[in-house]
Design a protein around this motif. Structure first.
Motif, mmCIF file in Angstrom:
data_model
loop_
_atom_site.group_PDB
_atom_site.id
_atom_site.type_symbol
_atom_site.label_atom_id
_atom_site.label_comp_id
_atom_site.label_asym_id
_atom_site.label_seq_id
_atom_site.Cartn_x
_atom_site.Cartn_y
_atom_site.Cartn_z
ATOM 1 N N ALA A 196 0.934 -1.327 -0.112
ATOM 2 C CA ALA A 196 -0.032 0.066 -0.193
ATOM 3 C C ALA A 196 0.775 1.432 0.103
ATOM 4 C CB ALA A 196 -0.713 -0.037 1.216
ATOM 5 N N GLY A 197 1.997 1.037 0.776
ATOM 6 C CA GLY A 197 2.862 2.514 0.757
ATOM 7 C C GLY A 197 3.568 2.726 -0.334
ATOM 8 N N GLN A 238 2.300 7.118 -6.771
ATOM 9 C CA GLN A 238 1.164 8.405 -7.284
ATOM 10 C C GLN A 238 1.757 9.444 -6.639
ATOM 11 O OE1 GLN A 238 -3.199 6.686 -6.939
ATOM 12 N NE2 GLN A 238 -1.976 5.758 -5.358
ATOM 13 N N LYS A 239 2.160 9.638 -5.333
ATOM 14 C CA LYS A 239 2.669 10.898 -5.018
ATOM 15 C C LYS A 239 4.119 11.520 -5.863
ATOM 16 C CE LYS A 239 1.502 10.810 -0.063
ATOM 17 N NZ LYS A 239 1.022 12.246 -0.092
ATOM 18 N N VAL A 261 4.639 -2.545 -12.219
ATOM 19 C CA VAL A 261 3.962 -1.140 -12.245
ATOM 20 C C VAL A 261 4.659 -0.458 -13.218
ATOM 21 C CG1 VAL A 261 3.492 1.110 -11.069
ATOM 22 C CG2 VAL A 261 3.206 -1.117 -9.797
ATOM 23 N N ASN A 262 5.985 -0.330 -13.454
ATOM 24 C CA ASN A 262 6.467 0.356 -14.426
ATOM 25 C C ASN A 262 6.334 0.064 -15.781
ATOM 26 O OD1 ASN A 262 8.215 2.613 -15.771
ATOM 27 N ND2 ASN A 262 10.014 1.053 -15.468
ATOM 28 N N GLY A 287 -2.162 0.640 -11.073
ATOM 29 C CA GLY A 287 -3.333 -0.222 -11.523
ATOM 30 C C GLY A 287 -3.259 -1.395 -10.907
ATOM 31 N N GLY A 288 -4.522 -2.317 -10.793
ATOM 32 C CA GLY A 288 -4.685 -3.357 -10.141
ATOM 33 C C GLY A 288 -4.042 -4.389 -11.177
ATOM 34 N N PHE A 289 -3.573 -5.574 -10.782
ATOM 35 C CA PHE A 289 -2.850 -6.482 -11.296
ATOM 36 C C PHE A 289 -2.807 -8.013 -10.388
ATOM 37 C CE2 PHE A 289 0.833 -4.218 -9.191
ATOM 38 C CZ PHE A 289 1.434 -5.454 -8.696
#
Length: 410
Positions: A115-116, A122-123, A159-160, A129-131
């Motif tokens: 979560a962090g 995003q920050k 994510v990248n 997104g979901g995976f």
């Protein structure tokens, strides 16, 4: 599912037989768990710290390298806001809803870390997104080779690739991992572990530029110089060591504050010596001396590597270990000073090295409990492994090599 080509596997692993079998098993488990017919494959290595113990968090310098133990993942987007990760060997699935990160309890395990990372990404201006992912690792947990950073860099690579078209850099990966550990794990980590896992190979890092660390790959191989790198897990301590780990950067910053700066990288040893009597915490002074001297040793080792001087490299590793023991004081926990697995294993190793008149050893990574690093002549490596295994167990001794490739989509 299509497994990556032998050529690609050779580039990452130096071989294609065992790695292909690992990925094949991973693909089968991923398909069985999540029902995807296709998958992308990712890898992120663990890391070894060669020199630069506990300097990154105060803007210092480190030479570290990725190792040939890694975390691998098969993954696919799931067109939702929810991340599902199954880690081999763990019954409980990790589930985090990106749309509801506030509901994730902090300091509560891998969900907190994940979560962090999503919040941090995003920050820092990146998309998430979901995976779905199925993950397997041979990076030793709680053994000072950064199993958590390896996992973080694997997630960043996923994510990248899926959501950012490759726009994230290794420094971005490291910032995201550091943010998560600082904010969601309450751990005062720097960026060294993440950067070493992300970049790959032996690398010289300079963290004085804050969130944009400078780094330079180094051309070096212990094996080509006749030495085997061996990591020894001395046994996990029973105490919660978070306070001990955080105490090191905090005390260094305590000394820096007296010198009128935030981090030790903003000042120098002469300034520290001029204000020693103004710093009431003697250990903070000792840890600050370690910082400045360790930075000097890192520069000297980079020069020794470029000069192909293995004797100087070994001498500096030895000096660094002594400094960690005497000044940094991270070889055992004051919570239970009778439990000294690191110092005991160092002493036993030094007896062996003195007998063969070659090699060096030192505390590895965070310290207090866990791991030492040893550099042993290739001709004596098996003898050392057998010797130290009598005290720590066969499953706690890991001969390894530096890996050339960092966190990557395979």
């Amino acid at each position: 599912m299509n497994i990556p080509s032998s050529e690609r596997l050779e580039k990452v692993y130096g071989e294609s037989t065992e790695s292909a079998e690992r990925l094949r098993a991973l693909a089968e488990n991923f398909q069985k768990k999540y029902g995807h017919d296709e998958a992308e494959f990712f890898s992120a290595p663990g890391r070894t710290e060669i020199i630069g113990n506990h300097t990154d968090h105060n803007g210092g310098k480190v030479i570290a390298g990725s190792i040939d133990l890694d975390t691998i993942g098969a993954a696919q987007p799931n067109n939702s806001s929810v991340i599902h990760i199954t880690s081999e060997g763990y019954a409980r699935e990790i589930v985090v809803d990106i749309a509801n990160l506030d509901s994730v309890e902090k300091v509560s395990g891998t969900e907190s870390l994940l979560a962090g990372m999503m919040e941090g990404a995003q920050k820092f201006g990146f998309k998430v997104g979901g995976f779905d992912a199925y993950v397997s690792t041979n990076v030793i947990a709680a053994a000072g080779v950064s199993s958590s950073a390896s996992f973080e860099m694997l997630v960043c690579t996923i994510v990248n690739h899926f959501f950012n078209n490759g726009a994230m850099s290794c420094a971005d990966y490291a910032k995201i991992g550091k943010y998560s550990e600082n904010v969601y794990w309450n751990k005062a980590s720097g960026m060294m572990d993440q950067m070493a896992c992300a970049v790959g190979g032996p690398v010289l890092f300079d963290f004085s530029n804050g969130s944009q660390p400078e780094y330079r790959p180094l051309s070096f191989s212990f094996e080509k110089k006749g030495y085997r790198l061996v990591i020894v897990n001395t046994g996990k301590g029973h105490a919660d060591l978070s306070e001990e780990y955080s105490g090191i950067p905090n005390e260094m910053k305590e000394a820096a504050k007296v010198l009128g700066v935030e981090l030790l990288c903003e000042t120098n040893l002469d300034e520290l010596l001029a204000h020693v009597n103004e710093i009431p915490n003697d250990r903070a002074v000792l840890r600050a001396i370690h910082f400045f001297e360790e930075n000097r040793r890192v520069d000297e080792m980079a020069a020794a590597i470029e000069a192909d001087d293995i004797d100087a490299v070994l001498r500096l590793v030895n000096e660094s270990g002594t400094s960690s023991w005497e000044l940094l004081q991270n070889c055992y926990s004051l919570q239970d000073c009778k439990e000294q697995k690191i110092t005991l294993t160092l002493a036993l190793t030094e007896l062996f090295l003195r007998r063969i008149k070659d090699g060096v050893c030192r505390v590895h990574g965070g310290g207090f409990a866990g791991v030492i690093m040893c550099l042993v002549p290739l001709a004596e490596a098996d003898n050392y492994v057998n010797y130290i295994a009598k005290y720590v167990g066969d499953s706690n001794v890991y001969p390894m090599n530096i890996r050339a490739v960092g966190a990557v989509r395979i």
